[in-house]
Design a protein around this motif. Sequence first.
Motif, PDB file in Angstrom:
ATOM      1  N   PRO A 346     -11.863 -70.829 -56.233  1.00 43.10           N
ATOM      2  CA  PRO A 346     -12.230 -70.991 -54.586  1.00 43.10           C
ATOM      3  C   PRO A 346     -12.008 -69.439 -54.190  1.00 43.10           C
ATOM      4  O   PRO A 346     -11.603 -68.653 -54.795  1.00 43.10           O
ATOM      5  N   ASN A 350     -11.114 -69.124 -48.358  1.00 44.48           N
ATOM      6  CA  ASN A 350     -11.338 -70.721 -48.337  1.00 44.48           C
ATOM      7  C   ASN A 350      -9.630 -71.137 -48.681  1.00 44.48           C
ATOM      8  O   ASN A 350      -9.491 -72.191 -48.209  1.00 44.48           O
ATOM      9  N   THR A 354      -4.467 -73.791 -45.742  1.00 46.74           N
ATOM     10  CA  THR A 354      -4.509 -74.838 -46.813  1.00 46.74           C
ATOM     11  C   THR A 354      -2.865 -74.964 -46.994  1.00 46.74           C
ATOM     12  O   THR A 354      -2.106 -74.304 -46.387  1.00 46.74           O
ATOM     13  N   VAL A 385      -9.116 -79.073 -49.114  1.00 36.72           N
ATOM     14  CA  VAL A 385     -10.064 -78.400 -49.765  1.00 36.72           C
ATOM     15  C   VAL A 385      -9.974 -78.931 -51.056  1.00 36.72           C
ATOM     16  O   VAL A 385      -9.041 -79.126 -51.912  1.00 36.72           O
TER      17      VAL A 385
END
Length: 812
Positions: A346, A350, A354, A385
């Motif tokens: 990633p 991103n 998370t 994700v």
Amino acid sequence: MSIALTALAILRQFMFVRENTRGRAKLTELQERIEGICSASADGIAVADFDGNLLEVNDAFIKLMGYELEELTSGFKALDLFSSHDREATLEVNKRVMTEQAAVDYEKEYVRKDGTVFTAHVTAFPVRSRQGAPAAIAAIVRDITGRKRSETMLREAEERWLLALRVNRDGVWDWDLRNKTFFFSPRWREMFGYSESEELHFTMATLENLFHPDDRHLARETRIALMDVESPYIDVEFRHKCKDDSYRWIRCRAESVINKATGRLERVIGLHTDISDKKQRELESEALGQILRGVTETANLDELLSLVHVAIGSVVHARNYFVALHDEDTDLFTMQFFVDEHDERPDSANLEGTRSDYVYRTGRALLLDEKKTAELEAEGKFRLVGAQPKYWLGVPLKTPNKIIGVLVVQSYDIEHSYSDDNLQFLNNVAGPIALSIERKRAESRTLLLNAALDAAANGILITDGSGSIEWSNRAFTTLTGYTADEVKGKNSQILESGKHDDEFYADMWRTITAGNPWMGELTNRRKSGELYEEEMTITPVFDEASGTNHFISIKSDITERKLAEEQLRIFNHKLQLSNRELQDFAFVASHDLQEPLRKVQTFADRLSTKYSGALDETGLDYLERMRNAAGRMQTLIQDLLSFSRVTTQAQPFMPVNVEEITKGVLSDLEVKIEETGATVEMRGLPVIDADPSQIRQLVQNLVGNALKFRRDGVAPIVKISAEPRENGNGGAYEITVEDNGIGFDEKYLDKIFTVFQRLHGRAEYEGSGIGLAVCRKIVERHNGTITAISAPGSGAKFKFTLPTHQSNAELN
């Protein structure tokens, strides 16, 4: 029981015969036969009346009790043969026999004549007469002391065995392949999470599933070893599956029983020893050792993290693994190392919000299964994700000072779950990993710094606290002629030229040993003996870890610069002399030229007054041209005087209110402003350090030009404003004089500030072309700059920037 029943039948017959033997000779033979049977019985037989008196006993009973026949049959009470604590219970049994009219079996302790005690199995039953009425109580007594002793020994052995199974920390198991039965000790069940009541059945095929997927090759090797007739024994370590699908490290020792005739495996007995803690410590210690060794054995950070991946993978499932490092400047993560079965690497952004970001922000390790992941996501703790694993484990990478990132392992299949032990392991190694990463980063930075220093254009020398040289770069070699190996360990005094006295070096030493940098110029000597000029900065550096001082010297060869400076100094001196002479010439010439010019103008006026009638039209034209030329000459001389006065009649700087100066200029130009219908605006004009007369001339020249170079039929609008600017030295002001006049093409920007340069003919606009040159000279004298922005027909903006404060040397 068959013996007791047989004896019971015989006794019944015996009592019947006895009642009928008096007067009946024909029954004698039967009586003798029955008595013979009773006498030959190995069990003791006794008959007692309802008062407890013994009536009849056989030989076995006599021998069992140790009494004589006469003693037992002469009013001997049967109860006297029992232990005192058994007498009440015996009476109760006798009552049951008589009440129920049925045989009763029980065990009692008898006391022999010699006082010894033995345990007997007793069958008591009623004896009836021929008419069926109760006549007596009979008992068959069998000595079971040996059996009871064996039972006790067996029970005690079983208790010891069960106790040993409970106390022993090994799990015992027994697999009988002939009967297809299994035995698992309580400890074995406890180790793997099974209850005592659970039925467990395995086959050769299903047993292999108890091995960890990475250890299943050992299952096949184990099966082969147990089939070895010569040595059917195994001792192997592997990860054993528990009921909850977790795994424990065990040591399995087992031996098999093989039917040598058939070659078939009939039984396997073994021990499982839980070595999870020991194995975990061993693996963790080995993994930690690998990580620490990796700092010195790897060339860069990527190699280190690859080695960490292998080390961690020896303890936990790490097929899907990444290390994300946090960048404090951008507040984003850099995916430094990434391997995954499903996802691509990633990008940095991103990871925000998370699970990894959550671990980093909270500073706490996180172990998740699918259920826990769903709960925390629903609470808004993080977002998901990429492909979703069944198990996720992340730990913060902490140094003593900060968190630098996160380390994550994840599993996409149910067979590779993570436990609290795995979390504890990763937590334990996270600190050393973080320190190793920081050290490797520092090494990379050091290598980069060394490369940069070695490639630097300036010579760099590092010495210890006593001046002994430890390191030098290539530029130092170019500068001095000495290689790094030649100067290492030597004192920096090898460069001294002898051109400076002891006090020069003493002052330098006092400065740097006090912890202050020293900067200066000096003459040094190259390896060849050639002298050169050097500019040097020495910075002291204190190493807190070792408690030592070092000095870093940065050296520049300024030999050519010094020669150029000397030449420039000589040239400037000559230029100053020339400028002074030129200024003096301009001033003197201007004064000297004014006298004959005044005479020309005076005589021209007299000719016009007295003799204009004597001159024809041509003569009058010549006279007018002469008078105009003399006027232009006078203007030119006055402008030259103004230009020279910028230098020759300059005044010291003092605080000047530019707004007040501008109001004075506008007052002087009042007539011109009225004639042209001009509008003049002022805004925010400052107070600055300046020469007031020159600032007045500067503003007057610029405003005068704005009024002069106006467009036909358009009233001039002049705006004078100021804005503060930063110049790194107390500030400055940018003053703008803006008009709506004819403007000019900016390609002539440099030309308009040059002496005698004009963009328009004298017929169009009057002037000598010196005004803007004077403006530039005044601005430069005030350590400022001047420029202009314009376009034909669009007006012009003249901008000059002046410091708010001048140096003390120029102030009044």
